[in-house]
Structures are given as C-alpha cells and as structure tokens.
Write a protein that holds these residues in place. Structure first.
Motif, PDB file in Angstrom:
ATOM      1  N   ALA A   1      -3.062  -0.641   2.503  1.00  0.00           N
ATOM      2  CA  ALA A   1      -3.675   0.656   2.218  1.00  0.00           C
ATOM      3  C   ALA A   1      -5.190   0.576   2.315  1.00  0.00           C
ATOM      4  O   ALA A   1      -5.845   1.483   2.843  1.00  0.00           O
TER       5      ALA A   1
ATOM      6  N   LEU B   1       4.361   4.203   2.941  1.00  0.00           N
ATOM      7  CA  LEU B   1       3.438   4.381   4.068  1.00  0.00           C
ATOM      8  C   LEU B   1       4.137   5.066   5.231  1.00  0.00           C
ATOM      9  O   LEU B   1       5.291   4.780   5.522  1.00  0.00           O
TER      10      LEU B   1
ATOM     11  N   SER C   1      -0.695   5.807   7.378  1.00  0.00           N
ATOM     12  CA  SER C   1      -1.257   6.581   6.273  1.00  0.00           C
ATOM     13  C   SER C   1      -0.369   6.446   5.048  1.00  0.00           C
ATOM     14  O   SER C   1       0.822   6.127   5.142  1.00  0.00           O
ATOM     15  N   VAL C   2      -0.959   6.660   3.882  1.00  0.00           N
ATOM     16  CA  VAL C   2      -0.248   6.548   2.621  1.00  0.00           C
ATOM     17  C   VAL C   2       0.530   7.838   2.367  1.00  0.00           C
ATOM     18  O   VAL C   2       0.007   8.940   2.535  1.00  0.00           O
TER      19      VAL C   2
ATOM     20  N   GLY D   1       3.341   6.968  -2.067  1.00  0.00           N
ATOM     21  CA  GLY D   1       2.476   5.795  -1.948  1.00  0.00           C
ATOM     22  C   GLY D   1       1.148   5.981  -2.656  1.00  0.00           C
ATOM     23  O   GLY D   1       0.641   5.063  -3.311  1.00  0.00           O
TER      24      GLY D   1
ATOM     25  N   LEU E   1      -0.260   3.693  -5.545  1.00  0.00           N
ATOM     26  CA  LEU E   1      -1.376   2.848  -5.143  1.00  0.00           C
ATOM     27  C   LEU E   1      -2.352   2.581  -6.286  1.00  0.00           C
ATOM     28  O   LEU E   1      -2.824   1.453  -6.453  1.00  0.00           O
TER      29      LEU E   1
END
Length: 306
Positions: free
Chosen positions: A13, A48, A56-57, A61, A65
């Motif tokens: 990330a 992801l 991209s998250v 996510g 994170l």
C-alpha cells in the motif's frame, strides 16, 4: 492472521506496487504476492484492486490499513525498545525531509550518526511536497518554515533566516530596492510550494505582504538561487541555500529595513505517539551538528545583523 502478511500489505500500500514492496522488504515478488493472498483469505476480504497496470486500496483495505500500520509500527517499536534497554539504538526509522536541505546539510550531519549507530535502519525520503506527519507513515519529518500544524509535536533543530538576494548585474540594471514599496516594481523568484506568489515581512505595524512581478515560480530553492545568480530577479532564500553564494559575492543581500517572518528547521512527529529513543537521539545530534547560530550562516552577517 500472520504478521508477515500484514507487513507485506502495508509495504504494498505504501510503495504502490508489489514489485516496489518486494524490493523494500528484500523478498521475491512471488513471496510478497503469496503473503497478500493468504492475508486476504484470512480476513475474508479483498484488500487491493490489482490490474496489470494499476494497484489501489479497496474500501475494506483502507479500513484495515490504518490498523495494519499501527500493528507493524508497534512490533517494530517493541523490538527497538528491547534493543534500547540493552543500550543499543536499533531498528527501522523513516524520516522525510526537503530535497535542498537534505542534500546540502542533512546528509553530512546524518552520516556520522548512522556510522555511530549501525543497527539503525534509516529510510530517508527527500521530497519538497508537504507530507501528513499525523498519518503515522513517518517517525518524523524535517521541515523548514513556520510551524503551523497543532497536531504535531515539534523539536526545533536550528533557527533559519531568509534574505532577499539578487545578482549584482540584476541590481545594476533594475536598481537596489530600499523599501517594501520599491520591491513591487521588481521581478520576483518565488517558491511555489508556499502557495501565493508573495513575500511576508514583519514590521512595526504587523505583517507586510509584497507581491512583486512573477519572474519564476518553482518548487525548488536551489533553482531559485541559480535563477537569481543568472540575473532573472530577486529571490527570498534561506541562508542554508544562499550562504555560499553570498560569501563569494555571486549574490547580494538586499536590505529593505524589515525581516521576513521568523522560521526554523524543525523535526515534527505525531502527537500522542511516544517518540523512540533513536528519534530523540537523532534530534539531539542534529541540533549539535547544525549549531546555534547554525554553521551555514558563518561569514554572512555582521555582529549587528545577527
């Protein structure tokens, strides 16, 4: 839930790709990818979005994170704390700093510190863009300027003076300004990351703002210095950039009777997070290395100007 999967997810990330995360973790791309897949299977969610060109998250996510970063940080801090209990400064430490200051002064001050503490794993990101210190992505951020963010805990490393400078050739053609009003007619070389194209000075009546004609706006102080040397206009520069050129006469200091707003070189870290012993040690080392007044001002100001 395995820790190595969480570490891999945070690294991906932050790095923006599996390949970059693998290089950072010193693992193969396949191992990092497998750990991510296993973590997603364990938490039961896609963390992801992955395509051949973009990563991209996901919404899940992003929610995971913040806590994942906290877990990784706590584990790293725990290991560092044990090392510190044995009298050793050790473990990872991530710092962000501006490009020009990093190259000219931070690097030479850092190298002896790292040589004295070889168990520290320093990640230094040089970037003139402002970073969100409160996000927790960095242990500390070194910056030059006015301290504004109330969410930060700040250690002042050195005072920082800025001066108006131009080349002798430019001043011979355009004239030497002696007041705020006379600056308005000159071409200005402005640092774009500070927002508006203006200079701010402190006077008896408060803050005075000058908006000269824009000759150049750029997000790098060394380019402003070089443009001033080339005779393109007047720049407002910190002495840690302009000092050598002032001493050699390539740049001339302009005195308009007012000083720019006071600034500092400082190290900021997130409020509410206990700074590590190695971060405190780094701050103390940098303060001693830079000096007060800082070494980069040597030979620039007379006793009356200091």
């Amino acid at each position: 839930m395995k820790l190595d999967g969480i570490v891999s997810f945070v690294a991906i990330a932050d790095a923006g790709s599996i390949s970059a995360a693998a290089r950072h973790l010193r693992l193969s791309k396949s191992v990092v990818s497998e750990r991510l897949v296993e973590l997603e299977r364990t938490v039961g969610a896609r963390l992801l979005h992955r395509t051949t060109r973009h990563l991209s998250v996901t919404e899940d996510g992003a929610a995971f994170l913040e806590r994942a970063r906290r877990i990784v940080r706590e584990v790293e801090d725990a290991g560092a704390d044990l090392a510190e209990r044995r009298g050793t400064l050790a473990g990872p430490m991530r710092i962000a700093a501006p490009i020009s200051f990093g190259h000219l002064h931070l690097g030479p001050a850092l190298y002896p510190f790292l040589a004295a503490h070889p168990a520290i794993e320093l990640i230094l990101d040089l970037d003139d863009r402002r970073v969100d210190v409160a996000s927790g992505a960095y242990d500390g951020v070194i910056r030059h300027g006015v301290i504004e963010d109330s969410r930060l805990m700040v250690w002042r490393l050195a005072p920082s003076r800025r001066v108006l400078v131009a080349s002798a050739d430019y001043l011979a053609k355009a004239g030497m300004p002696g007041s705020i009003a006379e600056l308005d007619a000159h071409r200005g070389l402005f640092y774009s990351n500070r927002g508006a194209a203006d200079w701010r000075f402190v006077g008896p009546a408060g803050v005075a703002i000058v908006r000269a004609k824009v000759g150049l706006r750029v997000n790098n102080g060394e380019m402003i210095r070089d443009a001033a040397i080339a005779g393109l206009g007047i720049g407002l520069l910190p002495t840690f950039i302009a000092g050598p050129e002032i001493r050699t006469g390539r740049l001339v200091v302009i005195d308009i009777g007012l000083r720019p707003e006071p600034e500092h070189v400082f190290l900021a870290h997130p409020e509410g997070r206990r700074p590590s012993a190695k971060l405190k040690a780094l701050a103390e080392h940098l303060k001693r290395s830079f000096g007060d007044p800082p070494h980069w001002e040597e030979g620039i100001f007379t006793a009356g100007q200091a």
